[in-house]
Structures are given as C-alpha cells and as structure tokens.
Design an enzyme around this catalytic site. Structure first.
Site, PDB file in Angstrom:
ATOM      1  NE  ARG A   1       5.710  -7.623 -26.241  1.00  9.45           N
ATOM      2  CZ  ARG A   1       4.512  -8.205 -26.353  1.00  9.45           C
ATOM      3  NH1 ARG A   1       3.502  -7.730 -25.701  1.00  9.45           N
ATOM      4  NH2 ARG A   1       4.332  -9.286 -27.105  1.00  9.45           N
ATOM      5  CB  THR A   2      10.292  -5.510 -31.052  1.00  8.14           C
ATOM      6  OG1 THR A   2      10.404  -6.377 -29.928  1.00  8.14           O
ATOM      7  CG2 THR A   2      11.655  -4.948 -31.400  1.00  8.14           C
TER       8      THR A   2
ATOM      9  CE  LYS B   1       6.291 -10.394 -56.421  1.00  7.79           C
ATOM     10  NZ  LYS B   1       6.547  -8.996 -56.791  1.00  7.79           N
TER      11      LYS B   1
ATOM     12  NE  ARG C   1      11.613  -9.765 -33.283  1.00  8.12           N
ATOM     13  CZ  ARG C   1      10.812  -9.663 -32.233  1.00  8.12           C
ATOM     14  NH1 ARG C   1       9.614 -10.223 -32.240  1.00  8.12           N
ATOM     15  NH2 ARG C   1      11.198  -8.980 -31.182  1.00  8.12           N
TER      16      ARG C   1
ATOM     17  CG  HIS D   1      15.192  -8.761 -28.567  1.00 10.40           C
ATOM     18  ND1 HIS D   1      15.222  -7.494 -29.114  1.00 10.40           N
ATOM     19  CD2 HIS D   1      13.870  -9.073 -28.413  1.00 10.40           C
ATOM     20  CE1 HIS D   1      13.983  -7.069 -29.281  1.00 10.40           C
ATOM     21  NE2 HIS D   1      13.142  -8.005 -28.866  1.00 10.40           N
TER      22      HIS D   1
HETATM   23  N1   CP Z   1       9.589  -8.547 -26.206  1.00 12.55           N
HETATM   24  C1   CP Z   1       9.405  -8.717 -27.533  1.00 12.55           C
HETATM   25  O1   CP Z   1      10.365  -8.819 -28.315  1.00 12.55           O
HETATM   26  O2   CP Z   1       8.100  -8.727 -27.902  1.00 12.55           O
HETATM   27  P1   CP Z   1       7.566  -8.911 -29.393  1.00 12.55           P
HETATM   28  O3   CP Z   1       7.996 -10.288 -29.848  1.00 12.55           O
HETATM   29  O4   CP Z   1       6.090  -8.738 -29.327  1.00 12.55           O
HETATM   30  O5   CP Z   1       8.243  -7.861 -30.244  1.00 12.55           O
END
Ligand code: CP
Length: 309
Positions: free
Chosen positions: A57-58, A86, A107, A135
C-alpha cells in the site's frame, strides 16, 4: 509560503490539529479536482522511493498519488537488487537518490532511520515506516478516514486492538489522536501492550485505558482499529506463537458493536478480521487504503509547491 513547503515528514508528533486539518482540507481539494487540474500540481516533479522493507500500500499509493498530480516516481523496492548488496551505506544511497528526485520516501527497519536520512538528504524526506517507531503518513490517512466516515474525530470512543508493542502505525495514530478529544481503549495481550518507553510520551497527549478483553469495550466503540501481530519483529518465534490469533474480529463480534461503528485496519491483514466482515457496512479498511492515495497526493502537493495548490 505554505508551511509544509520543502519540509521533512518524520513524526506525527510534529503535527498539531491545525496542521492536520490543513492536510485534510487539501485532501478534500485533491478529491474534488478534475484529473486535468490535478495533474498540474506536481507536473515535471520526481518522487524517489527507497523501501528496505516490503510494502504494498504505502509504496504503490505514493506512486499512484504522484502520478495523479502529474509527477513521476523512481526508486528501489527490492533492496537486494540495489548497490546496498555491494555494501553501499544508507547515507550514500540517500545522497544519490536526492540528486535524482525532488522528494524522497523511505521505509527502513531501524528506529531513527528516517530522522538520520533527513539530515543527509538535500531534498525533503517522508518517513514511510521507521522500525517499530512511526508511520506518520499512515496516521494522516487513518485520521482522515475517521473524519470522513464518522464526520468528526472529537468525542469518539476508539479501540485499538492487537499488536500494540511492535505496530508502528499504533504509535503514530496515538500521537495524532492526541490532538483530539477522544476516549481511547487499548486492547492487547499482556506481552503486546504499548512499550513502556513510549507510555510517558503518549500519556502527555491523551488518556487511555489498557485491557486484554475486547468484550469489555466492544459495545461502546465508535471505531475499532485492528492491527496485525507483527511476526517479523518478534525476536523469538515461540513468543509469537503464544499470541498468534489472540483476537479475531468476525461477525459475532461485529454484531455486538454499535450499528454505526466502523472497523479500520492499516493492512496487510492476516487472520485478525474474517473475510465475511469485508462486505458489511462497518468495514472501512479498503476505503482507508484508498484515502491513503489522496492524503499522500495532498501532502506531496504541499511539500513541493511553495504556495500550496
Ligand atoms: N499499511 C501499510 O503500511 O501497508 P504496506 O506495508 O503494504 O505498505
């Protein structure tokens, strides 16, 4: 100048109610604009993304959001195919990505990674999940969903259930909810209560109760925010097996909830909400995922335009 212009988005703690409401207003504008006008917002701009952990999603909502406002995206979603293999450092990877992009999305499994990367990056950096810490764009999307679906946030009774120890969306959501007058019930197994090192910070912002028993709260809640047990963050599989399947939200539980209550989940879901809940009017987790595209488009539009849009 708009206050988000060229700003990093690292923690939802940096957002007061006024800032959140500004993003919500901009998100409503994104939703209302026709696609031609929307594509003018970030025309010719590039979003760079780096995902050191899996995401559906993100990452895709950021890409989709950027395309919808006329920009493009490039990045690394499979770190094993990058020069990290590397031995290239996070710092050098960020330096390189910031040459190629107007804004960065990161992320990373380590707490503090986004803060560190933002100090290296020449371009604004958005935290798309840092360790078990935060998040923030998920919280913006969660709060926007509550506001859209319940028409308000103040005055609501909100239950948050599941893995409150490792679930970073929980921490960002709690910090964000601290801007509102809400009654929060935290429901988890004893071993997955919110981390003691964050309790003080959360208590400064809002009152909450803690309990392992969903039955004590279910008929009072306006919002039930369900989270996945974060198997990948347990140091020991035996500990995970002890709490696996602790809560399952099915029709039996839903039938005890208020008729107009809503069920949210940041997703991915494993087994904590049964599939037959999906088609009920209370299930709003797929709408929540859709709102993520619009809130992220609004945020990028504000970060990349001096005078907003
Ligand atoms: N909600 C969320 O962060 O989903 P993903 O881990 O799929 O990005």
């Amino acid at each position: 100048m708009n206050e988000f212009y060229q700003k990093d988005i690292i923690s939802i703690k940096d957002f007061n109610k006024e800032k959140l409401e500004k993003i919500f207003t901009s998100t409503d504008k994104i939703i209302q604009l026709n696609s031609t006008d929307r594509r003018e917002i970030c025309k010719g701009k590039t979003l760079g993304y780096l995902f050191y952990e899996p995401s559906t999603r993100t990452r895709l909502s950021f890409e989709s959001a950027m395309a919808s406002i006329g920009g493009n995206s490039l990045g690394i979603s499979d770190i094993s195919s990058s020069s990290t293999q590397k031995g290239e450092s996070l710092a050098d990877t960020i330096r390189i990505m910031s040459i190629y992009s107007d804004a960065l999305v990161l992320r990373h499994p380590l707490d503090g990674s986004s803060r560190f990367a933002s100090e290296i990056s020449e371009k604004p950096l958005v935290n798309a999940g840092s360790g078990t810490e935060e998040h923030p764009t998920q919280a913006i999307q969660d709060l926007f969903t509550i506001k859209k679906e319940k028409k308000k946030i103040d005055g609501l009774k909100i239950g948050i259930i599941g893995d409150l120890k490792y679930g970073r969306t929980v921490y960002s959501l709690l910090y964000g909810l601290g801007n509102y007058d809400v009654d929060v019930r935290l429901i988890s197994p004893e071993s997955l209560r919110i981390r003691s090192d964050s309790t003080y910070e959360i208590k400064k912002r809002l009152d909450f109760t803690e309990s392992p028993h969903i039955e004590d709260h279910i008929d009072e809640l306006d919002v039930l925010y369900v989270t996945r047990i974060q198997k990948e963050r347990f140091p020991d599989e035996e500990e995970y097996l002890k709490v696996k399947g602790s809560y399952v939200v099915g029709l039996d539980l839903l039938n005890q909830m208020k008729d107009d209550s809503i069920i949210l989940h940041p997703l991915p879901r494993i087994d904590e909400i049964t599939a037959d809940v999906d088609k009920t009017k209370n299930a709003k987790y797929f709408e929540q995922a859709e709102y993520g595209k619009y809130t992220r488009a609004a945020l990028l539009g504000l970060i990349l335009n001096k005078n907003g849009f």
